[in-house]
Design an enzyme around this catalytic site. Structure first.
Site, PDB file in Angstrom:
ATOM      1  N   ASP A  57       0.861  -1.187   0.000  1.00 37.66           N
ATOM      2  CA  ASP A  57       0.000   0.000   0.000  1.00 37.66           C
ATOM      3  C   ASP A  57       0.898   1.237   0.000  1.00 37.66           C
ATOM      4  O   ASP A  57       1.639   1.474   0.947  1.00 37.66           O
ATOM      5  CB  ASP A  57      -0.905  -0.015   1.243  1.00 37.66           C
ATOM      6  CG  ASP A  57      -1.935   1.111   1.218  1.00 37.66           C
ATOM      7  OD1 ASP A  57      -1.552   2.267   0.915  1.00 37.66           O
ATOM      8  OD2 ASP A  57      -3.115   0.841   1.506  1.00 37.66           O
ATOM      9  N   ASP A 132      -1.266  11.826  -4.333  1.00 35.64           N
ATOM     10  CA  ASP A 132      -1.257  13.282  -4.527  1.00 35.64           C
ATOM     11  C   ASP A 132      -1.528  13.577  -6.005  1.00 35.64           C
ATOM     12  O   ASP A 132      -0.832  13.058  -6.882  1.00 35.64           O
ATOM     13  CB  ASP A 132       0.094  13.851  -4.096  1.00 35.64           C
ATOM     14  CG  ASP A 132       0.318  13.646  -2.601  1.00 35.64           C
ATOM     15  OD1 ASP A 132      -0.558  14.027  -1.807  1.00 35.64           O
ATOM     16  OD2 ASP A 132       1.344  13.068  -2.228  1.00 35.64           O
ATOM     17  N   PHE A 207      -8.730  10.649   2.821  1.00 35.81           N
ATOM     18  CA  PHE A 207      -8.705  11.613   1.717  1.00 35.81           C
ATOM     19  C   PHE A 207      -9.917  11.463   0.814  1.00 35.81           C
ATOM     20  O   PHE A 207     -10.371  12.430   0.208  1.00 35.81           O
ATOM     21  CB  PHE A 207      -7.397  11.500   0.918  1.00 35.81           C
ATOM     22  CG  PHE A 207      -6.320  12.349   1.512  1.00 35.81           C
ATOM     23  CD1 PHE A 207      -5.650  11.930   2.642  1.00 35.81           C
ATOM     24  CD2 PHE A 207      -6.003  13.586   0.975  1.00 35.81           C
ATOM     25  CE1 PHE A 207      -4.678  12.720   3.229  1.00 35.81           C
ATOM     26  CE2 PHE A 207      -5.031  14.380   1.551  1.00 35.81           C
ATOM     27  CZ  PHE A 207      -4.357  13.948   2.682  1.00 35.81           C
TER      28      PHE A 207
HETATM   29  C1  LIG Z   1      -3.427  12.427  -0.712  1.00 36.42           C
HETATM   30  S1  LIG Z   1      -2.676  11.394   0.466  1.00 36.42           S
HETATM   31  C2  LIG Z   1      -3.736   9.937   0.504  1.00 36.42           C
HETATM   32  C3  LIG Z   1      -3.564   9.148   1.771  1.00 36.42           C
HETATM   33  C4  LIG Z   1      -4.434   7.885   1.898  1.00 36.42           C
HETATM   34  N1  LIG Z   1      -4.125   6.888   0.878  1.00 36.42           N
HETATM   35  C5  LIG Z   1      -5.895   8.230   1.869  1.00 36.42           C
HETATM   36  O1  LIG Z   1      -6.555   7.923   0.863  1.00 36.42           O
HETATM   37  O2  LIG Z   1      -6.392   8.818   2.867  1.00 36.42           O
HETATM   38  C6  LIG Z   1      -1.248  10.778  -0.390  1.00 36.42           C
HETATM   39  C7  LIG Z   1      -0.201  10.227   0.559  1.00 36.42           C
HETATM   40  O3  LIG Z   1       0.852   9.626  -0.190  1.00 36.42           O
HETATM   41  C8  LIG Z   1       2.065   9.864   0.467  1.00 36.42           C
HETATM   42  N2  LIG Z   1       3.120   9.698  -0.547  1.00 36.42           N
HETATM   43  C9  LIG Z   1       3.239  10.366  -1.711  1.00 36.42           C
HETATM   44  N3  LIG Z   1       4.278   9.928  -2.422  1.00 36.42           N
HETATM   45  C10 LIG Z   1       4.852   8.923  -1.684  1.00 36.42           C
HETATM   46  C11 LIG Z   1       5.971   8.084  -1.879  1.00 36.42           C
HETATM   47  N4  LIG Z   1       6.722   8.170  -2.991  1.00 36.42           N
HETATM   48  N5  LIG Z   1       6.288   7.186  -0.929  1.00 36.42           N
HETATM   49  C12 LIG Z   1       5.533   7.086   0.200  1.00 36.42           C
HETATM   50  N6  LIG Z   1       4.452   7.867   0.448  1.00 36.42           N
HETATM   51  C13 LIG Z   1       4.112   8.775  -0.483  1.00 36.42           C
HETATM   52  C14 LIG Z   1       1.929  11.269   1.020  1.00 36.42           C
HETATM   53  O4  LIG Z   1       2.771  11.486   2.131  1.00 36.42           O
HETATM   54  C15 LIG Z   1       0.446  11.306   1.410  1.00 36.42           C
HETATM   55  O5  LIG Z   1       0.259  10.965   2.765  1.00 36.42           O
END
Ligand SMILES: C[S@@+](CC[C@H](N)C(=O)[O-])C[C@H]1O[C@@H](n2cnc3c(N)ncnc32)[C@H](O)[C@@H]1O
Length: 231
Positions: A57, A132, A207
């Site tokens: 994940d 993101d 999110f």
């Molecule tokens: C918009 S949030 C969505 C979080 C969660 N999946 C949700 O739906 O509530 C995107 C998350 O991806 C993480 N993220 C982005 N790029 C990443 C990477 N290359 N490795 C690990 N985490 C990452 C960010 O820190 C952020 O917490």
């Protein structure tokens, strides 16, 4: 691949850790945390203490949906990767409460982890929920779904392995669809060009709730790595 690794898909925003999250990161890390080695592949059998299909994940946020999925699916192991430490702390608290045994977490860049430390064909599934969206055109190169990233996943997924994506950004949904449909190694499990009909087979995420409150529409996509692409 090098372009993919140079361009980060996230911006580090450490944020404040609550006392509970801080305690969880200290006390629960030895049990749930993955300390990524300097070099070489992570031994997933040793990490989980068994051999089982593995689900990765990426960007699990606060981890609540991840813990719920792991608890409901004890025959598979879940490896969560998230760079935002308060989210990781929250996830550990949830994991402790739910007493899940088939979950481990890492706080590193998922792209680096997959590239440098996960073996070929080691993953039964990869899930990326609400990555993101990087809405500005000049930032589109930061989106995690890119042809070079699919090259990486096509090597790490087992034959028939699943890739489950979800987003509440209409433009990113189309981008994901176009990128995956153009890649012959992946087959859309819902038929060519189709999104997963609601409700999606996963728990709602933080999110996602945020997007829904803003009136966004959620799209899920589930692809399978064609066995012929995994030779
Ligand atoms: C918009 S949030 C969505 C979080 C969660 N999946 C949700 O739906 O509530 C995107 C998350 O991806 C993480 N993220 C982005 N790029 C990443 C990477 N290359 N490795 C690990 N985490 C990452 C960010 O820190 C952020 O917490």
């Amino acid at each position: 691949m090098s372009q993919l690794r140079r361009t980060r898909t996230f911006v580090r925003r450490e944020g404040r850790l609550t006392q509970g999250q801080q305690r969880a990161l200290e006390a629960l890390w030895p049990h749930y945390g993955l300390d990524v080695p300097e070099q070489g592949a992570v031994d997933l059998d040793a990490l989980f203490g068994r051999t089982a299909p593995r689900v990765l994940d990426i960007g699990f946020g606060d981890g609540e949906a991840l813990v719920e999925m792991a608890a409901a699916d004890p025959d598979r192991d879940y490896l969560g990767v998230e760079v935002h430490r308060p989210g990781v702390g929250h996830c550990l608290l949830c994991a402790e409460q739910a007493q899940v045994e088939n979950l481990r977490v890492a706080t590193v860049d998922a792209v680096e982890l997959i590239h440098r430390h996960l073996s070929a064909r080691s993953l039964a599934a990869v899930q990326i929920f609400f990555p993101d969206p990087w809405p500005k055109k000049r930032h589109h190169k930061r989106r995690i779904i890119q042809p070079a990233f699919l090259d990486l996943l096509a090597e790490r997924l087992a034959p028939g392995g699943r890739l489950h994506l979800a987003t509440d950004w209409a433009d990113y949904a189309e981008w994901m669809l176009e990128t995956l449909e153009a890649d012959e190694r992946f087959e859309n499990t819902c038929g060519p060009g189709a999104f997963v009909p609601p409700p999606p087979p996963r728990p709602q995420t933080k999110f996602e709730r945020r997007g829904l409150r803003k009136g966004h529409t959620v799209h899920d996509l589930i692809y399978r790595l064609r066995p012929s692409a995994a030779r």
